[in-house]
Design a protein around this motif. Structure first.
Motif, PDB file in Angstrom:
ATOM      1  N   GLY A  36      -8.307  -4.693  -7.344  1.00 50.31           N
ATOM      2  CA  GLY A  36      -8.081  -5.146  -9.017  1.00 50.31           C
ATOM      3  C   GLY A  36      -9.032  -4.232  -9.660  1.00 50.31           C
ATOM      4  O   GLY A  36      -8.985  -4.675 -11.025  1.00 50.31           O
ATOM      5  N   LEU A  37      -9.359  -3.176  -9.229  1.00 47.48           N
ATOM      6  CA  LEU A  37     -10.354  -2.207  -9.542  1.00 47.48           C
ATOM      7  C   LEU A  37      -9.739  -0.960 -10.687  1.00 47.48           C
ATOM      8  O   LEU A  37     -10.114  -0.206 -11.487  1.00 47.48           O
ATOM      9  N   ILE A  38      -9.107  -1.141 -10.346  1.00 50.68           N
ATOM     10  CA  ILE A  38      -8.372   0.303 -11.135  1.00 50.68           C
ATOM     11  C   ILE A  38      -6.686  -0.685 -11.847  1.00 50.68           C
ATOM     12  O   ILE A  38      -6.071  -0.582 -11.761  1.00 50.68           O
ATOM     13  N   PRO A  39      -7.279  -0.009 -13.390  1.00 54.59           N
ATOM     14  CA  PRO A  39      -6.485  -0.569 -14.452  1.00 54.59           C
ATOM     15  C   PRO A  39      -5.010  -0.040 -14.478  1.00 54.59           C
ATOM     16  O   PRO A  39      -5.183   1.882 -13.817  1.00 54.59           O
ATOM     17  N   ARG A  40      -3.931  -0.866 -14.879  1.00 54.27           N
ATOM     18  CA  ARG A  40      -2.554  -0.332 -14.733  1.00 54.27           C
ATOM     19  C   ARG A  40      -2.053   1.532 -13.067  1.00 54.27           C
ATOM     20  O   ARG A  40      -1.507   1.785 -12.990  1.00 54.27           O
ATOM     21  N   GLY A  41      -3.011   0.553 -11.966  1.00 56.54           N
ATOM     22  CA  GLY A  41      -2.284   0.614 -10.971  1.00 56.54           C
ATOM     23  C   GLY A  41      -1.659  -0.190 -10.218  1.00 56.54           C
ATOM     24  O   GLY A  41      -1.982  -1.747 -10.193  1.00 56.54           O
ATOM     25  N   TYR A  42      -0.803   0.800  -9.143  1.00 60.22           N
ATOM     26  CA  TYR A  42       0.071  -0.895  -8.747  1.00 60.22           C
ATOM     27  C   TYR A  42       0.720   0.101  -7.627  1.00 60.22           C
ATOM     28  O   TYR A  42       0.408   1.206  -6.952  1.00 60.22           O
ATOM     29  N   LEU A  43       1.124  -0.552  -7.187  1.00 61.92           N
ATOM     30  CA  LEU A  43       1.364  -0.265  -4.841  1.00 61.92           C
ATOM     31  C   LEU A  43       3.084  -0.740  -5.261  1.00 61.92           C
ATOM     32  O   LEU A  43       3.689  -1.798  -5.534  1.00 61.92           O
ATOM     33  N   LEU A  44       3.715   1.272  -5.092  1.00 62.18           N
ATOM     34  CA  LEU A  44       5.340   0.687  -5.258  1.00 62.18           C
ATOM     35  C   LEU A  44       5.729   0.919  -3.655  1.00 62.18           C
ATOM     36  O   LEU A  44       4.976   1.661  -2.761  1.00 62.18           O
ATOM     37  N   THR A  45       7.083  -0.034  -3.221  1.00 65.31           N
ATOM     38  CA  THR A  45       6.454  -0.093  -1.901  1.00 65.31           C
ATOM     39  C   THR A  45       8.811   0.367  -2.029  1.00 65.31           C
ATOM     40  O   THR A  45       8.606  -0.804  -2.102  1.00 65.31           O
ATOM     41  N   THR A  46       9.131   1.004  -0.882  1.00 64.74           N
ATOM     42  CA  THR A  46       9.929   1.352  -1.022  1.00 64.74           C
ATOM     43  C   THR A  46      10.883   1.958   0.979  1.00 64.74           C
ATOM     44  O   THR A  46       9.912   1.860   1.241  1.00 64.74           O
ATOM     45  N   ARG A  47      11.775   1.146   0.648  1.00 64.83           N
ATOM     46  CA  ARG A  47      12.335   1.168   2.186  1.00 64.83           C
ATOM     47  C   ARG A  47      12.469   2.864   2.163  1.00 64.83           C
ATOM     48  O   ARG A  47      13.123   3.690   1.757  1.00 64.83           O
ATOM     49  N   GLY A  48      12.095   3.582   3.882  1.00 65.80           N
ATOM     50  CA  GLY A  48      13.185   5.163   3.899  1.00 65.80           C
ATOM     51  C   GLY A  48      14.251   5.179   4.165  1.00 65.80           C
ATOM     52  O   GLY A  48      14.821   4.720   4.591  1.00 65.80           O
ATOM     53  N   ARG A  49      14.174   5.710   3.105  1.00 73.03           N
ATOM     54  CA  ARG A  49      15.482   6.846   3.853  1.00 73.03           C
ATOM     55  C   ARG A  49      16.622   7.205   4.987  1.00 73.03           C
ATOM     56  O   ARG A  49      17.846   6.308   4.730  1.00 73.03           O
ATOM     57  N   LYS A  50      15.955   7.791   5.403  1.00 72.32           N
ATOM     58  CA  LYS A  50      16.534   7.997   6.895  1.00 72.32           C
ATOM     59  C   LYS A  50      15.927   6.900   8.239  1.00 72.32           C
ATOM     60  O   LYS A  50      16.229   6.063   8.746  1.00 72.32           O
ATOM     61  N   SER A  51      14.476   6.332   8.172  1.00 71.57           N
ATOM     62  CA  SER A  51      13.957   5.216   9.056  1.00 71.57           C
ATOM     63  C   SER A  51      14.307   4.190   8.762  1.00 71.57           C
ATOM     64  O   SER A  51      14.422   3.136  10.005  1.00 71.57           O
ATOM     65  N   GLY A  52      14.795   3.899   7.440  1.00 72.40           N
ATOM     66  CA  GLY A  52      14.759   2.026   7.319  1.00 72.40           C
ATOM     67  C   GLY A  52      12.712   1.459   7.409  1.00 72.40           C
ATOM     68  O   GLY A  52      12.768   0.740   6.490  1.00 72.40           O
ATOM     69  N   ARG A  53      11.727   2.134   7.303  1.00 74.19           N
ATOM     70  CA  ARG A  53      10.603   1.712   7.724  1.00 74.19           C
ATOM     71  C   ARG A  53      10.557   1.962   5.123  1.00 74.19           C
ATOM     72  O   ARG A  53      10.295   2.325   4.813  1.00 74.19           O
ATOM     73  N   LEU A  54       9.227   0.481   5.500  1.00 77.49           N
ATOM     74  CA  LEU A  54       8.969   0.331   4.469  1.00 77.49           C
ATOM     75  C   LEU A  54       7.631   1.127   3.753  1.00 77.49           C
ATOM     76  O   LEU A  54       6.590   1.269   5.269  1.00 77.49           O
ATOM     77  N   ARG A  55       7.375   2.240   2.863  1.00 76.26           N
ATOM     78  CA  ARG A  55       6.879   3.028   2.878  1.00 76.26           C
ATOM     79  C   ARG A  55       5.619   2.150   1.587  1.00 76.26           C
ATOM     80  O   ARG A  55       6.769   2.179   0.304  1.00 76.26           O
ATOM     81  N   THR A  56       4.126   2.443   1.424  1.00 74.01           N
ATOM     82  CA  THR A  56       3.949   1.386  -0.182  1.00 74.01           C
ATOM     83  C   THR A  56       3.083   2.947  -0.570  1.00 74.01           C
ATOM     84  O   THR A  56       2.424   3.384   0.360  1.00 74.01           O
ATOM     85  N   GLN A  57       3.433   3.883  -1.851  1.00 68.70           N
ATOM     86  CA  GLN A  57       2.047   4.431  -2.291  1.00 68.70           C
ATOM     87  C   GLN A  57       2.022   3.873  -3.834  1.00 68.70           C
ATOM     88  O   GLN A  57       2.423   3.117  -4.229  1.00 68.70           O
ATOM     89  N   PRO A  58       0.796   4.238  -4.090  1.00 67.25           N
ATOM     90  CA  PRO A  58       0.049   3.685  -5.369  1.00 67.25           C
ATOM     91  C   PRO A  58       0.981   4.878  -6.535  1.00 67.25           C
ATOM     92  O   PRO A  58       1.361   5.730  -6.121  1.00 67.25           O
ATOM     93  N   VAL A  59       1.051   3.893  -7.640  1.00 68.55           N
ATOM     94  CA  VAL A  59       1.835   4.482  -8.455  1.00 68.55           C
ATOM     95  C   VAL A  59       1.154   4.101  -9.863  1.00 68.55           C
ATOM     96  O   VAL A  59      -0.360   2.816 -10.289  1.00 68.55           O
ATOM     97  N   ALA A  60       1.124   5.239 -10.841  1.00 66.19           N
ATOM     98  CA  ALA A  60       0.103   4.269 -12.125  1.00 66.19           C
ATOM     99  C   ALA A  60       0.825   4.402 -13.062  1.00 66.19           C
ATOM    100  O   ALA A  60       1.963   4.603 -13.459  1.00 66.19           O
ATOM    101  N   LEU A  61       0.850   3.211 -14.422  1.00 65.51           N
ATOM    102  CA  LEU A  61       1.743   3.014 -15.451  1.00 65.51           C
ATOM    103  C   LEU A  61       1.094   3.528 -16.904  1.00 65.51           C
ATOM    104  O   LEU A  61       0.333   3.025 -17.070  1.00 65.51           O
ATOM    105  N   VAL A  62       1.995   4.400 -17.480  1.00 60.23           N
ATOM    106  CA  VAL A  62       1.696   5.425 -18.191  1.00 60.23           C
ATOM    107  C   VAL A  62       2.150   4.936 -18.942  1.00 60.23           C
ATOM    108  O   VAL A  62       3.489   4.630 -19.508  1.00 60.23           O
TER     109      VAL A  62
END
Length: 78
Positions: A36-62
């Motif tokens: 909770g130390l980064i305001p408006r920061g979120y973690l977006l998890t998506t499934r890999g298009r080819k591998s099917g693996r879950l990948r999590t990336q930081p994103v910001a809400l603007v």
């Protein structure tokens, strides 16, 4: 590269290989977001298009002119 009317670059996007430093940075930012130390920061998890693996990336809400946007730090990527 010229931008189209939609604001996106014309033509295919160049792949962005995430190196060790980028992955380490994402891990650190992820820990800070979970704490909770980064305001408006979120973690977006998506499934890999080819591998099917879950990948999590930081994103910001603007917010701009009453609209909300998710912003990823690396621009146009898969």
């Amino acid at each position: 590269m010229a931008a189209s009317h939609s604001g996106r670059a014309a033509g295919p996007t160049k792949p962005y290989p995430a190196g060790r430093i980028v992955r380490a940075g994402n891990t650190i930012v992820g820990v800070l977001i979970r704490a909770g130390l980064i305001p408006r920061g979120y973690l977006l998890t998506t499934r890999g298009r080819k591998s099917g693996r879950l990948r999590t990336q930081p994103v910001a809400l603007v917010e701009h002119e009453g609209r909300r946007w998710l912003v990823a730090p690396y621009g146009a990527v898969s």
